[in-house]
Design an enzyme around this catalytic site. Structure first.
Site, short mmCIF file in Angstrom:
data_model
loop_
_atom_site.label_atom_id
_atom_site.label_comp_id
_atom_site.label_asym_id
_atom_site.label_seq_id
_atom_site.Cartn_x
_atom_site.Cartn_y
_atom_site.Cartn_z
N ASP A 96 12.96 78.86 85.63
CA ASP A 96 12.18 78.05 86.56
C ASP A 96 10.90 77.52 85.92
O ASP A 96 10.51 76.37 86.15
CB ASP A 96 11.88 78.81 87.86
CG ASP A 96 11.49 80.25 87.63
OD1 ASP A 96 11.89 80.84 86.61
OD2 ASP A 96 10.80 80.83 88.49
N ASP A 148 20.45 67.69 82.32
CA ASP A 148 20.30 66.54 83.22
C ASP A 148 18.83 66.22 83.45
O ASP A 148 18.42 65.05 83.45
CB ASP A 148 20.98 66.81 84.56
CG ASP A 148 22.48 66.54 84.52
OD1 ASP A 148 23.03 66.40 83.40
OD2 ASP A 148 23.10 66.48 85.59
N ASP A 168 23.38 73.22 81.84
CA ASP A 168 23.85 72.07 82.60
C ASP A 168 22.70 71.45 83.40
O ASP A 168 22.50 70.23 83.40
CB ASP A 168 24.98 72.52 83.54
CG ASP A 168 25.86 71.38 83.99
OD1 ASP A 168 25.65 70.23 83.56
OD2 ASP A 168 26.78 71.64 84.79
N TYR A 177 30.39 79.69 85.55
CA TYR A 177 31.42 78.71 85.87
C TYR A 177 32.75 79.41 86.15
O TYR A 177 33.33 80.05 85.28
CB TYR A 177 31.53 77.68 84.75
CG TYR A 177 30.38 76.71 84.84
CD1 TYR A 177 30.57 75.42 85.29
CD2 TYR A 177 29.09 77.11 84.53
CE1 TYR A 177 29.51 74.54 85.41
CE2 TYR A 177 28.03 76.25 84.65
CZ TYR A 177 28.24 74.97 85.09
OH TYR A 177 27.18 74.11 85.22
N LYS A 213 16.86 84.05 82.65
CA LYS A 213 16.33 84.58 83.91
C LYS A 213 16.47 86.10 83.88
O LYS A 213 16.91 86.74 84.83
CB LYS A 213 17.10 83.98 85.09
CG LYS A 213 16.44 84.18 86.45
CD LYS A 213 15.17 83.38 86.63
CE LYS A 213 14.63 83.59 88.04
NZ LYS A 213 13.29 83.01 88.21
#
Length: 366
Positions: free
Chosen positions: A225, A253, A249, A139, A192
């Protein structure tokens, strides 16, 4: 409980933009009901941020607003339309990101739970919590001391800096394991590191070190993933998920929508000294002023803030009030005629807030 339990509890309330004023008003109605039932001695201090503050003060987060948040016992922040703000140099600060950084709200705790009478979207029941690192990562507004974490050395080259620190990774891992000890004793670290070998490598190194201090908690790791696919397959396999800012984030969701609806997704930004309740969804300006927005996310977030206050103050009244609000939300969502249009029901924003407030008061009498 000591003197702190009887001291007034000052909550700074920032309505935000779009549907923010409507869902904030509904949330305050519920909190006032809880205050009456549990004698919480809450006081609410309205503070203007967002587009209204920009027009009045030249900034979407005036310094006085940030200072008010810093001196409060807790903050409620409605959704903000930061994509519509001007550049930072023209006063367009993102109140959400700025307050997370300035108050050091390093843990974004986002539960995803299916509710009775409103089935999850992927079959099996869901009851997990995302513990998202909140102050660094990809971010751009949180990765640099001075300037933006995104920059363009040439007109045809854009770069973005990702910041991962040992301190930041360690403390979000500690928060996740402490949370798991109060739940089902399982933590899944999402990363990752197969591509981001250095930055996610450091994150995993820190998380593994914390895991070694919690031998009673089952620990596993999943690549980002693959984790997205596994959530869709069977989100019930997970308890507490700890990860870096952007991955958290995205996954929160996804998990919230799988569990029922993003409109039900609560969220608490917490640090060592401050906490801020914030709906997980955006400001939905297309619904503003229509009394159609679902306030459940912000109501649930406010309940999380009460629970945080109860733990911090060692005051079970706040813990009981938080549980009463959650129970009232469950009962409202389970009843089709008490749902908002996004959930297929007939109630408006204000009416759902009033219904949940009534259920809080009724629950205390039974």
């Amino acid at each position: 409980m000591g003197d702190i339990s009887s001291a007034p509890v000052r909550i700074v309330v920032m309505e935000g933009d779009g549907i923010g004023p409507e869902i904030t008003a509904a949330t305050l109605e519920v909190l006032r009901a809880a205050e009456r039932v549990f004698a919480l001695a809450l006081s609410f201090a309205p503070v203007t941020v967002g587009l209204v503050a920009l027009r009045a003060h030249g900034s979407t987060l005036p310094d006085a607003a940030a200072e008010a948040a810093k001196s409060a016992d807790g903050v409620i922040l409605g959704p903000v339309s930061h994509n519509d703000y001007p550049p930072v140099a023209q006063g367009g600060l993102n109140p959400s990101g700025e307050l997370r950084r300035r108050l050091d709200l390093f843990a974004n705790i986002r539960p995803a739970r299916s509710r009775g009478g409103f089935p999850p979207r992927c079959g099996s029941p869901v009851d997990l919590v995302i513990a998202r690192e909140n102050t660094e990562g990809f971010y751009a507004d949180r990765s640099m001391f001075l300037g933006s974490g995104e920059f363009m050395p040439t007109p045809d080259l854009a770069l973005s800096v990702r910041k991962i620190t040992r301190a930041g990774s360690t403390r979000i891992a500690e928060a996740a394991f402490a949370l798991a000890r109060r739940r089902r004793n399982k933590v899944t670290a999402v990363h990752k590191a197969n591509v981001l070998r250095v930055s996610d490598g450091l994150f995993l190194e820190c998380t593994r070190a914390v895991a070694a201090r919690f031998p009673a908690v089952e620990y596993e790791e999943r690549i980002m993933d693959a984790m997205a696919a596994l959530l869709v397959r069977d989100a019930g396999a997970f308890d507490v998920v700890v990860t870096t800012n952007m991955f958290g984030d995205i996954l929160s969701d996804l998990a919230s929508e799988i569990s029922g609806s993003l409109g039900l997704a609560a969220s608490l930004n917490a640090g060592a000294a401050h906490a801020m309740a914030q709906a997980q969804h955006g400001s939905a300006p297309d619904l503003a002023g229509q009394d159609r927005a679902n306030p459940a996310s912000l109501i649930g977030s406010a309940a999380m803030l009460l629970a945080w206050l109860g733990e911090r103050r060692d005051d079970e009244r706040f813990t009981r009030a938080a549980a009463a609000i959650e129970d009232a939300l469950d009962r409202a969502i389970a009843t089709p005629q008490w749902r908002t249009p996004d959930l297929g029901g007939p109630l408006g924003t204000k009416a759902l807030g009033a219904r949940v407030a009534t259920l809080v008061e009724e629950g205390a009498r039974t």
